[in-house]
Design an enzyme around this catalytic site. Structure first.
Site, PDB file in Angstrom:
ATOM      1  CG  ASP A  37      -4.179  46.645 -24.676  1.00 42.36           C
ATOM      2  OD1 ASP A  37      -3.641  45.635 -25.163  1.00 42.36           O
ATOM      3  OD2 ASP A  37      -5.091  46.582 -23.838  1.00 42.36           O
ATOM      4  CG  ASP A  90      -5.506  41.968 -27.099  1.00 44.65           C
ATOM      5  OD1 ASP A  90      -5.222  41.038 -26.325  1.00 44.65           O
ATOM      6  OD2 ASP A  90      -5.434  43.171 -26.771  1.00 44.65           O
TER       7      ASP A  90
END
Length: 170
Positions: A128, A146
């Site tokens: 991330d 995401d």
């Protein structure tokens, strides 16, 4: 002849949007690779007063759910993503080509799911790097995969209100 029939079926269904899944996957992996090659773990670079690029590892699911569960969650979330991806492909195949919104939504979710499952299988965690915040409150870091999953989910909800079936129910 068989490949022509298969191509014809793909063009007459939501499978015609599989290129979008491939694009999401490629963008997701390229951006994660760039972060992994350029940033040290936990390094953060301020881009705007509300956005940082950061390098973090997510061993869990959304919002780091079960990230400290001991390792079993890696295979659990991988299995869920594989099953969901198979369902998305099936739904795309069953979606008529004229129904673009749900097919695009399925393609976005599929590309994102495959992007994150690739990370889980190869690295054991998801990379991330997008960090948005207000003051000292930071949303959980996330990535392109995401984002695509969330946009796809919003489009599916939107489609449920805009589809002819929803209008007939009113």
């Amino acid at each position: 002849m068989h490949s022509q029939l298969t191509a014809s079926k793909a063009n007459s269904s939501g499978l015609r949007w599989l290129w979008l899944s491939v694009l999401v996957f490629a963008l997701d992996q390229l951006t994660k690779l760039a972060i992994a090659k350029t940033f040290d773990l936990y390094e953060s670079v301020a881009i705007t007063p509300f956005f940082n690029l950061v390098s973090v590892r997510n061993y869990g699911a959304a919002f780091s759910f079960l990230s400290d569960a001991g390792g079993w969650q890696r295979w659990f979330f991988t299995a869920i993503a594989v099953v969901v991806s198979a369902l998305l492909l099936w739904w795309m195949k069953k979606t008529p080509a004229e129904q673009k919104l749900p097919a695009i939504a399925y393609a976005l979710v599929l590309g994102g799911a495959i992007g994150n499952v690739f990370d889980r299988i190869v690295f054991g965690y998801v990379i991330d790097f997008l960090d948005f915040y207000v003051g000292s409150y930071h949303w959980p870091s996330f990535n392109i995969a995401d984002s695509a999953i969330c946009i796809g989910a919003v489009l599916l909800v939107l489609d449920s209100f805009l589809s002819p079936k929803a209008k007939d129910a009113k």
